[in-house]
Design an enzyme around this catalytic site. Structure first.
Site, mmCIF file in Angstrom:
data_model
loop_
_atom_site.group_PDB
_atom_site.id
_atom_site.type_symbol
_atom_site.label_atom_id
_atom_site.label_comp_id
_atom_site.label_asym_id
_atom_site.label_seq_id
_atom_site.Cartn_x
_atom_site.Cartn_y
_atom_site.Cartn_z
ATOM 1 N N ARG A 25 -1.740 109.964 26.949
ATOM 2 C CA ARG A 25 -1.569 111.406 27.158
ATOM 3 C C ARG A 25 -1.047 111.713 28.573
ATOM 4 O O ARG A 25 -0.268 112.637 28.758
ATOM 5 C CB ARG A 25 -2.874 112.146 26.856
ATOM 6 C CG ARG A 25 -3.165 112.077 25.357
ATOM 7 C CD ARG A 25 -4.019 113.174 24.851
ATOM 8 N NE ARG A 25 -3.919 113.222 23.389
ATOM 9 C CZ ARG A 25 -4.742 113.890 22.617
ATOM 10 N NH1 ARG A 25 -5.742 114.574 23.135
ATOM 11 N NH2 ARG A 25 -4.565 113.902 21.310
ATOM 12 N N ASP A 128 -19.070 92.156 29.798
ATOM 13 C CA ASP A 128 -19.758 91.205 30.693
ATOM 14 C C ASP A 128 -20.014 91.741 32.111
ATOM 15 O O ASP A 128 -20.849 91.205 32.828
ATOM 16 C CB ASP A 128 -18.932 89.913 30.816
ATOM 17 C CG ASP A 128 -18.873 89.140 29.511
ATOM 18 O OD1 ASP A 128 -19.615 89.490 28.580
ATOM 19 O OD2 ASP A 128 -18.069 88.193 29.421
ATOM 20 N N ALA A 187 -38.815 93.177 29.958
ATOM 21 C CA ALA A 187 -38.948 91.829 29.374
ATOM 22 C C ALA A 187 -39.863 90.972 30.250
ATOM 23 O O ALA A 187 -39.916 91.147 31.468
ATOM 24 C CB ALA A 187 -37.582 91.179 29.244
HETATM 25 O O1 F6P Z 1 -16.014 88.323 27.309
HETATM 26 C C1 F6P Z 1 -16.671 89.097 26.383
HETATM 27 C C2 F6P Z 1 -17.474 88.260 25.428
HETATM 28 O O2 F6P Z 1 -18.100 89.120 24.520
HETATM 29 C C3 F6P Z 1 -18.479 87.302 26.063
HETATM 30 O O3 F6P Z 1 -19.665 87.940 26.461
HETATM 31 C C4 F6P Z 1 -18.676 86.300 24.961
HETATM 32 O O4 F6P Z 1 -19.129 85.082 25.473
HETATM 33 C C5 F6P Z 1 -17.296 86.187 24.399
HETATM 34 O O5 F6P Z 1 -16.628 87.394 24.693
HETATM 35 C C6 F6P Z 1 -17.227 85.910 22.921
HETATM 36 O O6 F6P Z 1 -15.893 85.753 22.567
HETATM 37 P P1 F6P Z 1 -15.351 85.716 21.066
HETATM 38 O O7 F6P Z 1 -15.422 87.094 20.514
HETATM 39 O O8 F6P Z 1 -13.954 85.232 21.197
HETATM 40 O O9 F6P Z 1 -16.254 84.789 20.318
#
Ligand code: F6P
Length: 322
Positions: A25, A128, A187
Site C-alpha cells: 500500500r 525465534d 515454569a
Molecule cells: O526459524 C524458525 C523455525 O520455526 C525454528 O524455530 C525451527 O527450528 C525451524 O524454523 C523449523 O523449520 P521447518 O519449518 O523448516 O521445519
C-alpha cells in the site's frame, strides 16, 4: 524507483501478511509498481510473480502464515543461483527487492545485493527472535502467546494428575521462546542453549518441590538444547512426578497475529519502502527502544543476537517456578 518486488522467505511468522500489506500500500501510494514473488527465493528462480495492488492486500492483516507463501531454497545458497535470480529481476525490470524473513533469508538478500548490485531492504520476520540489532522480530509476540496458552492448558491437566510436563518449544540456536514463555508461565525449569544444562541440579530442585507438596511441574526446553524425550530420560524416576511430553512444533508458527505483531509488521513494511525511496539500500528495518531504525544488513548478520543477561539472571532464580 519505478518497479520493486516483495517476498517472504524461510520459516513463516504471524504478521508477515501485515508487512506485505503495508509495503504494497505504501508503494502504490507512492506510484511505485510492486510485484509479489511467490514461494520466496524458489519462486524468484521459477519466475513465479504476481501483480500486487491496493485491493489485492485487503483483508490479509489478520491472517496467519503468508499469502505469498514461503520456502527454503538450496539453489539460492549458491553464487550461480543468486546470479540467475538477479538476471531474472533485471529481465522483469524489477529495480529493488524487499525480503521479509529470518537470518538465512536476510543473508541471501545481502549476498544477492553485494554480488549483483541489486538494492535490497530486509525486514526481520521469525518467531525465534534471533536477529541482532532489533528488539523484536515479526511473529515473536504471537508465537509467545500461543506457547503460553498451550502451557496454561498443560498446567491444568498436570495439576489434575499430579504430573510433570516436559514441553519442547522451537528455537534451534536461540532460547528466547523457551525463556520468555517459561518466565510468563512460571515454569519450574527452563532449558536454553545459552546456559549449560545441569540435569542433576534440576532433578534435585523438582524433587524438593514435589516433597513440599507441589502438584504440577512444567519444564520448558528449547529444541536447540535437546529433545523433550532426552530431557525426560535424564529426569523421570528421580523427580517424584509421573512425566509426560509435549512437543508444540509448528503450532507455534501459526495463528492470527497479535496487535503487537500487526503494528510492528505494518511499521516495518512502511519503513522498508521509505528506505528504498531514500536509497538506504542494504539495510534491515529494526525496532530499537520503540523506534524504527535502519541497520546495515552486513552489521546485523555479522553478530549473534544475545539474550539480555538480566533475563538469564532472572530465570536462574527465584523467578522460575510458581
Ligand atoms: O526459524 C524458525 C523455525 O520455526 C525454528 O524455530 C525451527 O527450528 C525451524 O524454523 C523449523 O523449520 P521447518 O519449518 O523448516 O521445519
Amino acid at each position: 524507483m519505478k518497479k520493486i518486488a516483495v517476498m517472504t522467505s524461510g520459516g513463516d511468522a504471524p504478521g508477515m501478511n501485515a508487512a506485505i500489506r503495508a509495503a504494497v500500500r505504501t508503494a502504490v501510494t507512492e506510484n511505485i509498481e510492486i510485484v509479489g514473488i511467490k514461494r520466496g527465493y524458489s519462486g524468484l528462480l521459477d519466475e513465479d510473480f504476481i501483480e500486487m495492488s491496493y485491493a489485492s492486500v485487503g483483508g490479509i492483516m489478520e491472517k496467519g502464515g503468508t499469502i505469498l507463501r514461503s520456502s527454503r531454497c538450496e539453489e539460492f545458497q549458491t553464487t550461480e543461483g543468486r546470479k540467475r535470480a538477479a538476471e531474472i529481476l533485471k529481465k522483469y525490470g524489477i529495480e529493488a527487492l524487499v525480503v521479509i524473513g529470518g537470518e538465512g533469508s536476510l543473508t541471501g538478500a545481502m549476498l544477492l545485493s553485494e554480488e549483483n548490485d541489486i538494492p535490497v531492504i530486509g525486514i526481520p520476520g521469525t518467531i525465534d527472535n534471533d536477529i541482532a540489532h532489533t528488539d523484536m522480530c515479526i511473529g515473536v509476540d504471537t508465537c509467545l502467546n500461543t506457547v503460553i496458552g498451550n502451557i496454561q492448558k498443560l498446567k491444568d491437566t498436570a495439576s489434575s494428575h499430579e504430573r510433570a510436563f516436559i514441553v519442547e518449544v522451537m528455537g534451534r540456536h536461540s532460547g528466547y521462546i523457551a525463556l520468555a514463555s517459561g518466565l510468563a508461565t512460571g515454569a519450574e525449569a527452563i532449558l536454553i542453549p545459552e546456559i549449560p544444562v545441569d540435569y542433576d541440579a534440576i532433578a534435585e530442585k523438582l524433587w524438593n518441590e514435589r516433597k513440599r507438596g507441589k502438584i504440577n511441574c512444567i519444564v520448558v526446553v528449547a529444541e536447540g538444547v535437546a529433545s523433550a524425550y532426552t530431557v525426560a530420560r535424564h529426569m523421570e524416576h528421580r523427580i517424584g512426578y509421573e512425566t509426560r511430553i509435549t512437543i508444540l512444533g509448528h503450532v507455534q508458527r501459526g495463528g492470527s497475529p497479535t496487535a503487537f505483531d500487526r503494528i510492528l509488521a505494518s511499521r516495518m513494511g512502511y519503513e522498508a519502502i521509505k528506505a528504498l525511496q531514500e536509497e538506504d539500500f542494504g539495510t534491515m528495518i529494526a525496532l530499537q527502544s520503540g523506534k524504527m531504525v535502519r541497520i546495515p544488513l552486513k552489521k546485523v548478520l555479522s553478530e549473534k543476537k544475545k539474550i539480555d543477561e538480566k533475563l538469564i539472571e532472572m530465570i536462574k532464580n527465584p523467578f522460575v517456578g510458581s
